[in-house]
Design an enzyme around this catalytic site. Structure first.
Site: not given
Ligand code: NAD
Length: 366
Positions: A91, A191
């Site tokens: 990562k 989120g």
């Molecule tokens: P993203 O950045 O698109 O979305 C994250 C969202 O969380 C944002 O809208 C942000 O404003 C919000 N946020 C941050 N802090 C917050 C809080 N305290 N309260 C409420 N909302 C909050 O990211 P994503 O790609 O949707 O990923 C979300 C999570 O899933 C991350 O932890 C990421 O590591 C994990 N993840 C994502 C993927 C993927 O395919 N994108 C795969 C595996 C794991």
């Protein structure tokens, strides 16, 4: 050239932390011209090259960024292993505000650092990054996945991640309620980003009562515009809100001593990585509160399955089909945990580690 005015060395625990979590390599990247400050964590390459997304986040300090990259890269090792993929865990984090400090030069400079590792680390997108950013990185290195579809990639992995989380959530419901039907269940999604919004889509379609929280108004508006039926709640009050299922889809560490105390739900199933602040302690606390935790790295593995397809040459439909297995594996992990008196998180790590240890044996003959 600047003189180095730093006084005596302050204590650094990088190697100690690497030892505790068993990391192979950590690469610190600094570039004054573009302002890039990044850390690449390579946890384990027994099963294959270390693959994992790059996160851009405004960390409070370097130690926080280091901790995040170490924990995230370790999680990727287990995620690949439990999903049966021939990949190791890695990562990267870029330190900065993705809304104001991200630009082509910074991303391409980061791509050069990734390239310098010769394929030992393959990057993809994570929080604060999108497919357009991945495209810039790909201008400097071939060791990148999650490219936009018009560049021959599989595009945004989030739909497959969300589908896998949905499968894991349904398996958890089957385990807890005896039926995997989510109709009428109250699910709070923390989120409304890439994954969160796709997950909301599945839940709304199934007839769940969906509550959403985000710290950015524009993300919330995008979500409520797509799904007017959802109810917005205050992100600060999410933990004490009565709900059946809490779906953390923002950042890690939201299951900690303070929040678990407040939680009013029976299941935790979400996309965020490293949801448990302290794996064993907080995992046991959830059990004591009668809350079933679906291990994060297992149920959010859809994205990794999707980008793996990009390397192996299969398409989104095939990735979705593979992500469906998350349902069966989640139930298997719950069973394994209760039979072996473990938390669900520990059981999932056992499962993953067992495959790594077995594959290490075949490698030792090379
Ligand atoms: P993203 O950045 O698109 O979305 C994250 C969202 O969380 C944002 O809208 C942000 O404003 C919000 N946020 C941050 N802090 C917050 C809080 N305290 N309260 C409420 N909302 C909050 O990211 P994503 O790609 O949707 O990923 C979300 C999570 O899933 C991350 O932890 C990421 O590591 C994990 N993840 C994502 C993927 C993927 O395919 N994108 C795969 C595996 C794991």
């Amino acid at each position: 050239m600047q003189t180095i005015d730093k006084p005596n060395a302050v204590e650094l625990n990088v190697l100690k932390d690497m030892g505790v979590m068993n990391h192979e390599q950590v690469v610190f990247c600094n570039d004054a011209t573009t302002g890039l400050k990044a850390i690449i964590g390579i946890h384990n390459t027994v099963l294959g090259p270390a693959l994992g997304g790059t996160r851009m986040w405004h960390y409070a300090n370097d130690a926080e960024a280091l901790e995040d990259v170490l924990r995230l890269s370790r999680g990727m090792t287990f995620k690949a292993a439990i999903s049966g993929l021939n990949l190791g865990g890695g990562k990267a984090v870029i330190i900065g505000d993705s809304r104001t400090q991200k630009n082509e030069a910074l991303l391409r400079r980061f791509g050069k650092f990734v390239d310098s590792l010769g394929g030992k680390y393959i990057t993809a997108e994570d929080v604060g990054m999108g497919t357009a950013d991945i495209e810039y990185i790909s201008m400097e290195t071939d060791h990148v996945t999650g490219l936009p579809e018009y560049l021959g990639g599989t595009g945004d992995p989030s739909p497959v991640t969300a589908y896998g989380v949905y499968m894991g959530m349904k398996a958890s419901a089957k385990h807890v309620y005896g039926s995997d039907d989510l109709k009428g269940k109250t699910v709070a999604v923390q989120g409304c980003g890439h994954v969160g919004q796709y997950l909301v889509g599945h839940l709304v379609k199934e007839g769940a009562k969906v509550l959403v929280a985000d710290i950015f108004e524009d993300n919330l508006q995008e979500c409520t515009h797509k799904y007017p039926i959802v109810q917005v709640i205050d992100p600060k009050k999410i933990y004490e809100t009565p709900m059946d299922i809490y779906a953390p889809c923002a950042l890690g560490g939201t299951l900690n001593n303070e929040t678990i105390e407040k939680l009013k739900c029976t299941i935790v199933a979400g996309a965020a990585n490293n949801q448990l602040k302290v794996e064993k302690v907080n995992g046991e606390q959830l059990i004591q509160k009668g809350i079933v935790y679906a291990p994060d790295f297992l149920i959010n593995s859809g994205g990794l399955i999707n980008v793996y397809g990009e390397i192996m040459g299969y398409n989104k439909e095939a990735a979705l089909k593979k992500a469906e297995f998350i349902y069966a594996v989640t139930l298997e992990i719950f069973k394994y945990a209760s039979e072996n008196n473990m938390t669900n998180g520990e059981a999932a790590i056992h499962y993953a580690q067992r495959r790594i240890d077995q594959m290490a044996k075949i490698n030792s003959h090379l």
